[in-house]
Write a protein that holds these residues in place. Structure first.
Motif, mmCIF file in Angstrom:
data_model
loop_
_atom_site.group_PDB
_atom_site.id
_atom_site.type_symbol
_atom_site.label_atom_id
_atom_site.label_comp_id
_atom_site.label_asym_id
_atom_site.label_seq_id
_atom_site.Cartn_x
_atom_site.Cartn_y
_atom_site.Cartn_z
ATOM 1 N N ARG A 52 -63.279 -45.259 20.784
ATOM 2 C CA ARG A 52 -62.764 -46.002 19.629
ATOM 3 C C ARG A 52 -61.301 -45.617 19.422
ATOM 4 O O ARG A 52 -60.971 -44.437 19.346
ATOM 5 C CB ARG A 52 -63.577 -45.666 18.381
ATOM 6 N N THR A 53 -60.430 -46.607 19.301
ATOM 7 C CA THR A 53 -58.999 -46.307 19.194
ATOM 8 C C THR A 53 -58.321 -46.969 17.993
ATOM 9 O O THR A 53 -57.141 -46.730 17.751
ATOM 10 C CB THR A 53 -58.266 -46.752 20.477
ATOM 11 N N THR A 54 -59.039 -47.787 17.246
ATOM 12 C CA THR A 54 -58.436 -48.532 16.142
ATOM 13 C C THR A 54 -57.711 -47.633 15.146
ATOM 14 O O THR A 54 -56.635 -47.968 14.669
ATOM 15 C CB THR A 54 -59.518 -49.342 15.396
ATOM 16 N N ASN A 55 -58.304 -46.490 14.818
ATOM 17 C CA ASN A 55 -57.735 -45.601 13.806
ATOM 18 C C ASN A 55 -56.938 -44.450 14.403
ATOM 19 O O ASN A 55 -56.527 -43.545 13.685
ATOM 20 C CB ASN A 55 -58.851 -45.038 12.922
ATOM 21 N N GLY A 56 -56.727 -44.480 15.706
ATOM 22 C CA GLY A 56 -56.035 -43.385 16.371
ATOM 23 C C GLY A 56 -57.011 -42.557 17.185
ATOM 24 O O GLY A 56 -58.218 -42.808 17.177
ATOM 25 N N PRO A 57 -56.515 -41.555 17.892
ATOM 26 C CA PRO A 57 -57.395 -40.729 18.722
ATOM 27 C C PRO A 57 -58.298 -39.820 17.893
ATOM 28 O O PRO A 57 -57.959 -39.445 16.766
ATOM 29 C CB PRO A 57 -56.414 -39.908 19.567
ATOM 30 N N LEU A 58 -59.432 -39.469 18.469
ATOM 31 C CA LEU A 58 -60.364 -38.550 17.824
ATOM 32 C C LEU A 58 -59.782 -37.138 17.862
ATOM 33 O O LEU A 58 -59.307 -36.683 18.903
ATOM 34 C CB LEU A 58 -61.713 -38.586 18.547
ATOM 35 N N ALA A 59 -59.815 -36.462 16.728
ATOM 36 C CA ALA A 59 -59.268 -35.106 16.638
ATOM 37 C C ALA A 59 -60.233 -34.215 15.865
ATOM 38 O O ALA A 59 -61.041 -34.693 15.064
ATOM 39 C CB ALA A 59 -57.904 -35.126 15.948
ATOM 40 N N PHE A 60 -60.121 -32.917 16.115
ATOM 41 C CA PHE A 60 -60.963 -31.936 15.442
ATOM 42 C C PHE A 60 -60.087 -30.834 14.876
ATOM 43 O O PHE A 60 -59.033 -30.518 15.422
ATOM 44 C CB PHE A 60 -61.968 -31.325 16.424
ATOM 45 N N ALA A 61 -60.543 -30.244 13.776
ATOM 46 C CA ALA A 61 -59.777 -29.162 13.161
ATOM 47 C C ALA A 61 -60.722 -28.130 12.572
ATOM 48 O O ALA A 61 -61.861 -28.435 12.209
ATOM 49 C CB ALA A 61 -58.852 -29.709 12.079
ATOM 50 N N ARG A 62 -60.227 -26.924 12.499
ATOM 51 C CA ARG A 62 -60.966 -25.803 11.906
ATOM 52 C C ARG A 62 -60.281 -25.408 10.613
ATOM 53 O O ARG A 62 -59.056 -25.298 10.554
ATOM 54 C CB ARG A 62 -60.955 -24.621 12.874
ATOM 55 N N LEU A 63 -61.070 -25.209 9.577
ATOM 56 C CA LEU A 63 -60.565 -24.711 8.302
ATOM 57 C C LEU A 63 -60.821 -23.216 8.242
ATOM 58 O O LEU A 63 -61.921 -22.754 8.565
ATOM 59 C CB LEU A 63 -61.279 -25.398 7.141
ATOM 60 N N ALA A 64 -59.817 -22.466 7.848
ATOM 61 C CA ALA A 64 -59.967 -21.015 7.736
ATOM 62 C C ALA A 64 -59.332 -20.541 6.443
ATOM 63 O O ALA A 64 -58.366 -21.138 5.948
ATOM 64 C CB ALA A 64 -59.316 -20.318 8.928
ATOM 65 N N ASP A 65 -59.889 -19.459 5.880
ATOM 66 C CA ASP A 65 -59.303 -18.902 4.663
ATOM 67 C C ASP A 65 -58.154 -17.969 5.028
ATOM 68 O O ASP A 65 -57.803 -17.814 6.198
ATOM 69 C CB ASP A 65 -60.363 -18.206 3.801
ATOM 70 N N ARG A 66 -57.579 -17.325 4.025
ATOM 71 C CA ARG A 66 -56.397 -16.489 4.256
ATOM 72 C C ARG A 66 -56.686 -15.282 5.139
ATOM 73 O O ARG A 66 -55.783 -14.717 5.748
ATOM 74 C CB ARG A 66 -55.810 -16.036 2.921
ATOM 75 N N ASP A 67 -57.967 -14.889 5.215
ATOM 76 C CA ASP A 67 -58.345 -13.760 6.068
ATOM 77 C C ASP A 67 -58.765 -14.205 7.465
ATOM 78 O O ASP A 67 -59.219 -13.388 8.268
ATOM 79 C CB ASP A 67 -59.493 -12.974 5.418
ATOM 80 N N GLY A 68 -58.641 -15.504 7.732
ATOM 81 C CA GLY A 68 -58.979 -16.024 9.051
ATOM 82 C C GLY A 68 -60.444 -16.365 9.238
ATOM 83 O O GLY A 68 -60.859 -16.737 10.333
ATOM 84 N N ARG A 69 -61.243 -16.239 8.180
ATOM 85 C CA ARG A 69 -62.666 -16.564 8.291
ATOM 86 C C ARG A 69 -62.871 -18.071 8.269
ATOM 87 O O ARG A 69 -62.237 -18.773 7.486
ATOM 88 C CB ARG A 69 -63.451 -15.920 7.148
ATOM 89 N N GLU A 70 -63.786 -18.538 9.115
ATOM 90 C CA GLU A 70 -64.042 -19.974 9.188
ATOM 91 C C GLU A 70 -64.600 -20.493 7.872
ATOM 92 O O GLU A 70 -65.513 -19.912 7.294
ATOM 93 C CB GLU A 70 -65.016 -20.287 10.320
ATOM 94 N N ALA A 71 -64.026 -21.604 7.403
ATOM 95 C CA ALA A 71 -64.446 -22.189 6.131
ATOM 96 C C ALA A 71 -64.867 -23.642 6.292
ATOM 97 O O ALA A 71 -65.144 -24.313 5.304
ATOM 98 C CB ALA A 71 -63.311 -22.086 5.114
ATOM 99 N N GLY A 72 -64.912 -24.132 7.517
ATOM 100 C CA GLY A 72 -65.356 -25.502 7.729
ATOM 101 C C GLY A 72 -64.738 -26.127 8.964
ATOM 102 O O GLY A 72 -63.909 -25.522 9.650
ATOM 103 N N LEU A 73 -65.177 -27.345 9.238
ATOM 104 C CA LEU A 73 -64.685 -28.122 10.373
ATOM 105 C C LEU A 73 -64.426 -29.552 9.916
ATOM 106 O O LEU A 73 -65.037 -30.027 8.962
ATOM 107 C CB LEU A 73 -65.721 -28.161 11.500
ATOM 108 N N ALA A 74 -63.548 -30.225 10.626
ATOM 109 C CA ALA A 74 -63.285 -31.637 10.344
ATOM 110 C C ALA A 74 -63.219 -32.404 11.654
ATOM 111 O O ALA A 74 -62.737 -31.884 12.666
ATOM 112 C CB ALA A 74 -61.975 -31.797 9.579
ATOM 113 N N ALA A 75 -63.708 -33.630 11.622
ATOM 114 C CA ALA A 75 -63.603 -34.556 12.753
ATOM 115 C C ALA A 75 -63.059 -35.866 12.206
ATOM 116 O O ALA A 75 -63.576 -36.382 11.210
ATOM 117 C CB ALA A 75 -64.963 -34.768 13.405
ATOM 118 N N TYR A 76 -62.016 -36.384 12.839
ATOM 119 C CA TYR A 76 -61.378 -37.593 12.305
ATOM 120 C C TYR A 76 -60.600 -38.329 13.388
ATOM 121 O O TYR A 76 -60.201 -37.752 14.401
ATOM 122 C CB TYR A 76 -60.440 -37.234 11.150
ATOM 123 N N PHE A 77 -60.405 -39.619 13.149
ATOM 124 C CA PHE A 77 -59.503 -40.443 13.946
ATOM 125 C C PHE A 77 -58.230 -40.605 13.121
ATOM 126 O O PHE A 77 -58.306 -40.958 11.939
ATOM 127 C CB PHE A 77 -60.091 -41.833 14.191
#
Length: 198
Positions: free
Chosen positions: A72-97
């Motif tokens: 699917r390319t209508t909204n742009g390429p598929l991308a992923f991201a990691r959310l981390a707090d100030r101490d570097g601990r994982e706080a979530g993930l995101a998937a988006y175009f």
């Protein structure tokens, strides 16, 4: 459409100057960094465990989903991201175009229950804004509703409904209290058939 873009950009700039609170600001407590597909596939299932009803994906199934979604390319390429707090601990993930000048499509914002969903939503919107996206849309899980309501410039538009029928009382109760993971990668919004022209 091409002629409308400069006018839309000028209107957006004027609106931001007049209503400053509409411009997303990255939160201090969380930051978002890009990750690759394999990292997302490895981390996503653990973030779904707090849902009573959820997909039982394995790495191969998620890999197949990602491969199909990338078409699917209508909204742009598929991308992923990691959310981390100030101490570097994982706080979530995101998937988006997403792509500059386009309407981003957020497939998933996965945040553990009880974590900083407000800040996660704010961080994702700030990232998409910094990329130059015209806006963002996506499906919201019931437990995230309160966090999204508090984001400036966000509004809700009912688009789909779910009918759940089960002879298992535990399944019915989980669905009634919104303890079910639906939409995003567990739905069909990633499919080319729902967003591409052929």
């Amino acid at each position: 459409m091409a002629r409308a873009r400069p006018a839309a950009g000028a209107l957006d700039g004027l609106t931001r100057r007049l209503v400053r609170r509409l411009a997303p600001v990255e939160p201090n407590e969380l930051h978002l960094t890009p990750i690759d597909t394999e990292t997302f596939i490895a981390a996503a299932p653990a973030l779904l465990e707090s849902y009573a009803l959820r997909p039982a994906w394995d790495a191969d199934e998620l890999g197949w989903l990602m491969a199909m979604a990338r078409r699917r390319t209508t909204n742009g390429p598929l991308a992923f991201a990691r959310l981390a707090d100030r101490d570097g601990r994982e706080a979530g993930l995101a998937a988006y175009f997403a792509a500059p000048g386009r309407m981003a499509l957020v497939l998933n914002l996965l945040v553990p229950r009880g974590r900083q969903t407000d800040a996660a939503a704010q961080a994702l919107l700030a990232r998409l804004d910094a990329m130059g996206c015209a806006g963002a849309r996506g499906m919201c899980q019931p437990r995230e509703m309160d966090a999204w309501i508090r984001q400036p410039g966000v509004f809700f538009r009912p688009k789909g409904y779910l009918v759940c029928s089960s002879r298992h009382e535990a399944v019915r109760r989980a669905a009634e209290r919104g303890d079910i993971y639906i939409g995003g990668l567990a739905g069909e919004s990633w499919a080319r058939l729902l967003g591409e022209r052929f």
